[in-house]
Design a protein around this motif. Sequence first.
Motif, PDB file in Angstrom:
ATOM      1  N   VAL A 175       0.822  -1.205   0.000  1.00  0.00           N
ATOM      2  CA  VAL A 175       0.000   0.000   0.000  1.00  0.00           C
ATOM      3  C   VAL A 175       0.861   1.263   0.000  1.00  0.00           C
ATOM      4  O   VAL A 175       1.670   1.483   0.905  1.00  0.00           O
ATOM      5  CB  VAL A 175      -0.937  -0.016   1.226  1.00  0.00           C
ATOM      6  CG1 VAL A 175      -1.712   1.283   1.336  1.00  0.00           C
ATOM      7  CG2 VAL A 175      -1.902  -1.200   1.138  1.00  0.00           C
ATOM      8  N   HIS A 176       0.651   2.072  -1.023  1.00  0.00           N
ATOM      9  CA  HIS A 176       1.328   3.365  -1.141  1.00  0.00           C
ATOM     10  C   HIS A 176       0.711   4.338  -0.134  1.00  0.00           C
ATOM     11  O   HIS A 176      -0.496   4.511  -0.105  1.00  0.00           O
ATOM     12  CB  HIS A 176       1.095   3.846  -2.583  1.00  0.00           C
ATOM     13  CG  HIS A 176       1.379   5.278  -2.851  1.00  0.00           C
ATOM     14  ND1 HIS A 176       2.496   5.691  -3.545  1.00  0.00           N
ATOM     15  CD2 HIS A 176       0.682   6.407  -2.552  1.00  0.00           C
ATOM     16  CE1 HIS A 176       2.478   7.012  -3.653  1.00  0.00           C
ATOM     17  NE2 HIS A 176       1.394   7.474  -3.071  1.00  0.00           N
ATOM     18  N   THR A 177       1.523   4.957   0.703  1.00  0.00           N
ATOM     19  CA  THR A 177       0.997   6.044   1.540  1.00  0.00           C
ATOM     20  C   THR A 177       1.568   7.345   0.978  1.00  0.00           C
ATOM     21  O   THR A 177       2.739   7.393   0.611  1.00  0.00           O
ATOM     22  CB  THR A 177       1.395   5.874   3.026  1.00  0.00           C
ATOM     23  OG1 THR A 177       2.821   5.942   3.150  1.00  0.00           O
ATOM     24  CG2 THR A 177       0.898   4.541   3.569  1.00  0.00           C
ATOM     25  N   LEU A 236      -0.631  -6.704   5.464  1.00  0.00           N
ATOM     26  CA  LEU A 236      -0.704  -5.304   5.044  1.00  0.00           C
ATOM     27  C   LEU A 236       0.677  -4.652   5.176  1.00  0.00           C
ATOM     28  O   LEU A 236       1.238  -4.585   6.261  1.00  0.00           O
ATOM     29  CB  LEU A 236      -1.725  -4.573   5.931  1.00  0.00           C
ATOM     30  CG  LEU A 236      -2.184  -3.176   5.534  1.00  0.00           C
ATOM     31  CD1 LEU A 236      -2.842  -3.175   4.157  1.00  0.00           C
ATOM     32  CD2 LEU A 236      -3.146  -2.635   6.590  1.00  0.00           C
ATOM     33  N   VAL A 237       1.221  -4.201   4.048  1.00  0.00           N
ATOM     34  CA  VAL A 237       2.528  -3.529   4.040  1.00  0.00           C
ATOM     35  C   VAL A 237       2.309  -2.062   3.677  1.00  0.00           C
ATOM     36  O   VAL A 237       1.840  -1.760   2.579  1.00  0.00           O
ATOM     37  CB  VAL A 237       3.482  -4.171   3.010  1.00  0.00           C
ATOM     38  CG1 VAL A 237       4.813  -3.420   2.981  1.00  0.00           C
ATOM     39  CG2 VAL A 237       3.697  -5.639   3.322  1.00  0.00           C
ATOM     40  N   LEU A 238       2.625  -1.169   4.611  1.00  0.00           N
ATOM     41  CA  LEU A 238       2.432   0.265   4.355  1.00  0.00           C
ATOM     42  C   LEU A 238       3.751   0.863   3.881  1.00  0.00           C
ATOM     43  O   LEU A 238       4.696   1.038   4.656  1.00  0.00           O
ATOM     44  CB  LEU A 238       1.892   0.939   5.615  1.00  0.00           C
ATOM     45  CG  LEU A 238       0.482   0.406   5.943  1.00  0.00           C
ATOM     46  CD1 LEU A 238       0.126   0.582   7.400  1.00  0.00           C
ATOM     47  CD2 LEU A 238      -0.580   1.023   5.038  1.00  0.00           C
ATOM     48  N   SER A 239       3.785   1.133   2.579  1.00  0.00           N
ATOM     49  CA  SER A 239       5.007   1.604   1.933  1.00  0.00           C
ATOM     50  C   SER A 239       5.226   3.104   2.155  1.00  0.00           C
ATOM     51  O   SER A 239       4.317   3.811   2.557  1.00  0.00           O
ATOM     52  CB  SER A 239       4.918   1.349   0.424  1.00  0.00           C
ATOM     53  OG  SER A 239       5.286   0.036   0.122  1.00  0.00           O
ATOM     54  N   HIS A 240       6.427   3.538   1.808  1.00  0.00           N
ATOM     55  CA  HIS A 240       6.824   4.952   1.956  1.00  0.00           C
ATOM     56  C   HIS A 240       6.652   5.404   3.408  1.00  0.00           C
ATOM     57  O   HIS A 240       6.173   6.510   3.679  1.00  0.00           O
ATOM     58  CB  HIS A 240       6.027   5.872   1.014  1.00  0.00           C
ATOM     59  CG  HIS A 240       5.877   5.366  -0.379  1.00  0.00           C
ATOM     60  ND1 HIS A 240       6.945   4.890  -1.113  1.00  0.00           N
ATOM     61  CD2 HIS A 240       4.783   5.235  -1.179  1.00  0.00           C
ATOM     62  CE1 HIS A 240       6.502   4.496  -2.300  1.00  0.00           C
ATOM     63  NE2 HIS A 240       5.207   4.689  -2.366  1.00  0.00           N
ATOM     64  N   ALA A 241       7.016   4.520   4.321  1.00  0.00           N
ATOM     65  CA  ALA A 241       6.909   4.874   5.740  1.00  0.00           C
ATOM     66  C   ALA A 241       7.919   5.969   6.077  1.00  0.00           C
ATOM     67  O   ALA A 241       8.944   6.122   5.402  1.00  0.00           O
ATOM     68  CB  ALA A 241       7.171   3.639   6.599  1.00  0.00           C
ATOM     69  N   ASP A 242       7.612   6.725   7.098  1.00  0.00           N
ATOM     70  CA  ASP A 242       8.590   7.667   7.629  1.00  0.00           C
ATOM     71  C   ASP A 242       8.476   7.679   9.158  1.00  0.00           C
ATOM     72  O   ASP A 242       7.690   6.938   9.721  1.00  0.00           O
ATOM     73  CB  ASP A 242       8.435   9.069   7.021  1.00  0.00           C
ATOM     74  CG  ASP A 242       7.074   9.701   7.308  1.00  0.00           C
ATOM     75  OD1 ASP A 242       6.384   9.249   8.251  1.00  0.00           O
ATOM     76  OD2 ASP A 242       6.703  10.644   6.589  1.00  0.00           O
ATOM     77  N   ARG A 243       9.283   8.510   9.772  1.00  0.00           N
ATOM     78  CA  ARG A 243       9.357   8.496  11.230  1.00  0.00           C
ATOM     79  C   ARG A 243       8.064   8.986  11.877  1.00  0.00           C
ATOM     80  O   ARG A 243       7.823   8.734  13.046  1.00  0.00           O
ATOM     81  CB  ARG A 243      10.529   9.372  11.684  1.00  0.00           C
ATOM     82  CG  ARG A 243      11.528   8.578  12.494  1.00  0.00           C
ATOM     83  CD  ARG A 243      12.496   9.502  13.185  1.00  0.00           C
ATOM     84  NE  ARG A 243      13.731   9.631  12.415  1.00  0.00           N
ATOM     85  CZ  ARG A 243      14.891   9.974  12.988  1.00  0.00           C
ATOM     86  NH1 ARG A 243      14.947  10.217  14.282  1.00  0.00           N
ATOM     87  NH2 ARG A 243      15.972  10.084  12.255  1.00  0.00           N
ATOM     88  N   ASP A 244       7.245   9.714  11.105  1.00  0.00           N
ATOM     89  CA  ASP A 244       5.990  10.227  11.662  1.00  0.00           C
ATOM     90  C   ASP A 244       4.864   9.203  11.599  1.00  0.00           C
ATOM     91  O   ASP A 244       4.034   9.126  12.498  1.00  0.00           O
ATOM     92  CB  ASP A 244       5.551  11.496  10.912  1.00  0.00           C
ATOM     93  CG  ASP A 244       6.550  12.619  11.074  1.00  0.00           C
ATOM     94  OD1 ASP A 244       7.135  12.708  12.178  1.00  0.00           O
ATOM     95  OD2 ASP A 244       6.772  13.378  10.110  1.00  0.00           O
ATOM     96  N   TYR A 256       2.769  -3.945   8.722  1.00  0.00           N
ATOM     97  CA  TYR A 256       4.197  -3.661   8.531  1.00  0.00           C
ATOM     98  C   TYR A 256       4.405  -2.252   7.994  1.00  0.00           C
ATOM     99  O   TYR A 256       3.558  -1.740   7.258  1.00  0.00           O
ATOM    100  CB  TYR A 256       4.790  -4.647   7.525  1.00  0.00           C
ATOM    101  CG  TYR A 256       4.920  -6.048   8.050  1.00  0.00           C
ATOM    102  CD1 TYR A 256       6.134  -6.515   8.548  1.00  0.00           C
ATOM    103  CD2 TYR A 256       3.830  -6.919   8.055  1.00  0.00           C
ATOM    104  CE1 TYR A 256       6.265  -7.803   9.035  1.00  0.00           C
ATOM    105  CE2 TYR A 256       3.945  -8.213   8.547  1.00  0.00           C
ATOM    106  CZ  TYR A 256       5.167  -8.652   9.034  1.00  0.00           C
ATOM    107  OH  TYR A 256       5.278  -9.921   9.518  1.00  0.00           O
ATOM    108  N   VAL A 257       5.529  -1.651   8.354  1.00  0.00           N
ATOM    109  CA  VAL A 257       5.940  -0.410   7.698  1.00  0.00           C
ATOM    110  C   VAL A 257       7.161  -0.709   6.831  1.00  0.00           C
ATOM    111  O   VAL A 257       8.047  -1.463   7.238  1.00  0.00           O
ATOM    112  CB  VAL A 257       6.296   0.718   8.703  1.00  0.00           C
ATOM    113  CG1 VAL A 257       5.041   1.302   9.313  1.00  0.00           C
ATOM    114  CG2 VAL A 257       7.252   0.236   9.773  1.00  0.00           C
ATOM    115  N   SER A 258       7.177  -0.135   5.627  1.00  0.00           N
ATOM    116  CA  SER A 258       8.313  -0.337   4.738  1.00  0.00           C
ATOM    117  C   SER A 258       8.864   1.034   4.324  1.00  0.00           C
ATOM    118  O   SER A 258       8.124   1.881   3.813  1.00  0.00           O
ATOM    119  CB  SER A 258       7.879  -1.145   3.508  1.00  0.00           C
ATOM    120  OG  SER A 258       8.998  -1.498   2.744  1.00  0.00           O
TER     121      SER A 258
END
Length: 333
Positions: A175-177, A236-244, A256-258
């Motif tokens: 999943v693109h965030t 569920l993989v949440l892509s474009h994760a960041d520190r926020d 998951y965060v990726s």
Amino acid sequence: MEPERASPTKRPTDADYTTEPDDELPAELTTLPWIDVHNHAHTLSWNDRERFALSGCHEMVMMAAAYYWTPYKPVAPEDVRYLWDDALNRLDPIRRSHVFDASLGIGIHTGARVENVEELLDVMPDYLALDAVQAVGEIGITGSQHVSRWELDAQRTVMREQLELAADYDLPAVVHTPPNLDNVDVPYRERGPIPGYELNGDLQRESVIEAADTKRAATELDVELAEEAGLPDEQLVLSHADRDIAPFVLENTDAYVSFTISYPWLLGVTARDVAAVIDEYGPERVMMETDSAGILRSDVFSFRRAIFDLYRLGIEVETIREVVYENPRRVLS
Ligand SMILES: [Zn+2]
């Protein structure tokens, strides 16, 4: 004061001023295999794909739909089918030619509005049934579309139906965030088109999400829709994760965060962010990805560099292995 000489050389050397590192470097740093759960490597060159292998990529999932395709016209279902079919046609030659395993993600990206999207949803199951397809993706609620807006209610329907398909076919959803570029100093942004990105940013429409934090709002919706669709968080993989966004995901879900680490010039995300999240939350649901595509400046070697950087930032090799190999392997199996 003159340092005590540690070298037989006539001229002083660095050895006189430095201390030996305490630990021996683990050999695994250069040999750890890694899995890229999110890229568009079929749109790169042969040499680029060889770089994946040279830097230790063992497996990848190539998303057959995304921003690398820039529609300057109403997008029809056959346009998306073309992307899916083209990626399928590319897959076998790529697998034969390189020493990594490759599979596909099939999905309808809401980065540009697709007309008569039901036609695509009707045929998507036939694609998901193929062995070549190992994920639904990349999909995900998007704030701002290219060329033509896609209203939020309609996006929710498309997203929910795709997540239902992922659940039916027991596939993970990648999943693109929406990226948050507010704090990133993107070079030349004030001068229109960005040299590192073959996308006309002027055609980007106003966001359909009314929230101060679009990334957070979109991610919350994605998580909610996955629950409605009956897709377990573990898929569920949440892509474009960041520190926020990582704290929200890791504290409130089992997803998951990726972290996309191959183009920090645009996203501002580096191994430092990955290390900070591992330190705070542990490695169990953290991954990295390149998201490299022919449309933007990205660096395949960034993945191996990030492995080195994680080590330098104090992350143990076994922990790095979990993040770059064990976690994606578990999600893909
Ligand atoms: Zn992508």
